[in-house]
Design a protein around this motif. Structure first.
Motif, PDB file in Angstrom:
ATOM      1  N   GLU B 140       0.843  -1.194   0.000  1.00  0.00           N
ATOM      2  CA  GLU B 140       0.000   0.000   0.000  1.00  0.00           C
ATOM      3  C   GLU B 140       0.881   1.249   0.000  1.00  0.00           C
ATOM      4  O   GLU B 140       1.878   1.300   0.709  1.00  0.00           O
ATOM      5  CB  GLU B 140      -0.839  -0.004   1.282  1.00  0.00           C
ATOM      6  CG  GLU B 140      -1.974   0.983   1.292  1.00  0.00           C
ATOM      7  CD  GLU B 140      -2.857   0.791   2.524  1.00  0.00           C
ATOM      8  OE1 GLU B 140      -2.335   0.820   3.645  1.00  0.00           O
ATOM      9  OE2 GLU B 140      -4.079   0.604   2.346  1.00  0.00           O
ATOM     10  N   GLY B 141       0.504   2.230  -0.806  1.00  0.00           N
ATOM     11  CA  GLY B 141       1.199   3.519  -0.784  1.00  0.00           C
ATOM     12  C   GLY B 141       2.633   3.451  -1.242  1.00  0.00           C
ATOM     13  O   GLY B 141       3.459   4.243  -0.823  1.00  0.00           O
ATOM     14  N   ARG B 142       2.936   2.481  -2.128  1.00  0.00           N
ATOM     15  CA  ARG B 142       4.283   2.378  -2.670  1.00  0.00           C
ATOM     16  C   ARG B 142       4.601   3.622  -3.492  1.00  0.00           C
ATOM     17  O   ARG B 142       3.695   4.267  -4.029  1.00  0.00           O
ATOM     18  CB  ARG B 142       4.340   1.148  -3.573  1.00  0.00           C
ATOM     19  CG  ARG B 142       5.523   0.310  -3.345  1.00  0.00           C
ATOM     20  CD  ARG B 142       5.389  -1.039  -3.960  1.00  0.00           C
ATOM     21  NE  ARG B 142       4.922  -1.037  -5.340  1.00  0.00           N
ATOM     22  CZ  ARG B 142       5.004  -2.095  -6.144  1.00  0.00           C
ATOM     23  NH1 ARG B 142       5.538  -3.225  -5.695  1.00  0.00           N
ATOM     24  NH2 ARG B 142       4.546  -2.061  -7.359  1.00  0.00           N
ATOM     25  N   THR B 143       5.865   3.936  -3.618  1.00  0.00           N
ATOM     26  CA  THR B 143       6.283   5.109  -4.384  1.00  0.00           C
ATOM     27  C   THR B 143       6.067   4.863  -5.878  1.00  0.00           C
ATOM     28  O   THR B 143       6.660   3.953  -6.444  1.00  0.00           O
ATOM     29  CB  THR B 143       7.770   5.388  -4.112  1.00  0.00           C
ATOM     30  OG1 THR B 143       7.922   5.607  -2.733  1.00  0.00           O
ATOM     31  CG2 THR B 143       8.243   6.602  -4.890  1.00  0.00           C
ATOM     32  N   ALA B 144       5.193   5.657  -6.491  1.00  0.00           N
ATOM     33  CA  ALA B 144       5.011   5.563  -7.932  1.00  0.00           C
ATOM     34  C   ALA B 144       6.082   6.408  -8.610  1.00  0.00           C
ATOM     35  O   ALA B 144       6.478   7.437  -8.085  1.00  0.00           O
ATOM     36  CB  ALA B 144       3.633   6.062  -8.333  1.00  0.00           C
ATOM     37  N   SER B 145       6.575   5.958  -9.752  1.00  0.00           N
ATOM     38  CA  SER B 145       7.553   6.783 -10.454  1.00  0.00           C
ATOM     39  C   SER B 145       7.151   6.910 -11.914  1.00  0.00           C
ATOM     40  O   SER B 145       6.477   6.053 -12.471  1.00  0.00           O
ATOM     41  CB  SER B 145       8.941   6.190 -10.304  1.00  0.00           C
ATOM     42  OG  SER B 145       8.931   4.860 -10.766  1.00  0.00           O
ATOM     43  N   VAL B 146       7.558   7.977 -12.510  1.00  0.00           N
ATOM     44  CA  VAL B 146       7.233   8.242 -13.903  1.00  0.00           C
ATOM     45  C   VAL B 146       8.033   7.277 -14.776  1.00  0.00           C
ATOM     46  O   VAL B 146       9.247   7.196 -14.624  1.00  0.00           O
ATOM     47  CB  VAL B 146       7.579   9.704 -14.253  1.00  0.00           C
ATOM     48  CG1 VAL B 146       7.261  10.007 -15.697  1.00  0.00           C
ATOM     49  CG2 VAL B 146       6.821  10.658 -13.343  1.00  0.00           C
ATOM     50  N   PRO B 147       7.350   6.513 -15.650  1.00  0.00           N
ATOM     51  CA  PRO B 147       8.080   5.554 -16.489  1.00  0.00           C
ATOM     52  C   PRO B 147       8.936   6.295 -17.518  1.00  0.00           C
ATOM     53  O   PRO B 147       8.726   7.460 -17.799  1.00  0.00           O
ATOM     54  CB  PRO B 147       6.976   4.750 -17.166  1.00  0.00           C
ATOM     55  CG  PRO B 147       5.756   5.590 -17.092  1.00  0.00           C
ATOM     56  CD  PRO B 147       5.922   6.528 -15.946  1.00  0.00           C
ATOM     57  N   GLY B 148       9.856   5.576 -18.082  1.00  0.00           N
ATOM     58  CA  GLY B 148      10.750   6.161 -19.094  1.00  0.00           C
ATOM     59  C   GLY B 148      12.009   6.623 -18.401  1.00  0.00           C
ATOM     60  O   GLY B 148      12.901   7.108 -19.029  1.00  0.00           O
TER      61      GLY B 148
END
Lengths: 148, 148
Positions: B140-148
DNA sequence: TGTGAAAAGTTAAGAGA
DNA sequence: TCTCTTAACTTTTCACA
């Protein structure tokens, strides 16, 4: 859980960078006493970490969606979380009671990224999906408190 | 958004109490240079705050549920979020596309509290609800990161 | 569990490139 | 936008109640 610890936890969930001096003032303890208590809360696992909160749109992830997941083969061993864990766009994964097995919260830059992500989840998880796009977020991650 | 700022944001979403000295070492800048950048990220609203993360079960909130909400009267003006905002058990409120209008994430101590909460939501929101209980939370609430 | 005091480390603000 | 400097503050540890 003690009142004092509850107060400390509540203050730190609102401002995770509050200094021990301020915390102490707010709960009526010396700096070193709150310091000890916070360390104990961390050791006991009540406080699991500290995170910066981010404006996801500003950071390049304006699209949020909820995806519910049902395995293709209900008889197969269910290791869907392990098979999806490597996908960084999946922010949360909840195992749920009901028609679906899991609900995922995902964040992506664009609808095209969402399309690709859904395909990836279906393949990696051997599951069918049902996606609900989030249009706006009146609030999120508010501090929950124990009633009473 | 610049690579350096992205790195800083990523590090702070993983450890919101990392010192500016450590941050500087990790991104290859002086302490005061990262300090200036973080302050700017806060001012621009990319970083919106810092929170302690808590083990909800340990803190007395072992029951999580997702509640989807449909207004009784689809013709009435939709101010459901305002009418539910005062209920502290509602941690997140998402406005969604699809059969439902909103999805709520709630946390409570016991099934009895959930029952009472659902009644409260129906009444305060003039809406019908459909509740999905969370059995376990793989993450839960893992760090999302912008792909690429 | 708590306090207060002192050393070590960090933040914040200003001057200069 | 960076670095360096310095003063102010915070964290951490320790001896003691």
């Amino acid at each position: 859980m003690e009142t004092l610890d509850r107060q400390i936890v509540a203050l730190l969930t609102e401002d995770g960078r509050m200094s021990f001096a301020d915390l102490g003032r707010r709960v009526g303890l010396s700096t070193s006493a709150v310091h000890q208590r916070v360390k104990r809360l961390e050791e006991r696992g009540l406080i699991t970490g500290y995170r910066a909160e981010v404006d996801y749109a500003a950071v390049g992830l304006p699209l949020t969606a909820l995806i519910s997941v049902v395995p293709f083969d209900p008889a197969a061993e269910d290791d869907i979380p392990q098979r999806l864990a490597h996908i960084p766009q999946i922010v949360s994964c909840w195992s749920v009671a009901g028609d679906e097995n899991y609900v995922l919260l995902v964040r992506v830059p664009t609808p095209q990224d969402l399309e690709a992500l859904i395909a990836e989840i279906r393949e990696a998880g051997s599951c069918s999906t049902n996606t609900t796009v989030v249009l706006s977020t009146p609030w999120e991650g508010r501090t929950a408190s124990v009633p009473g």
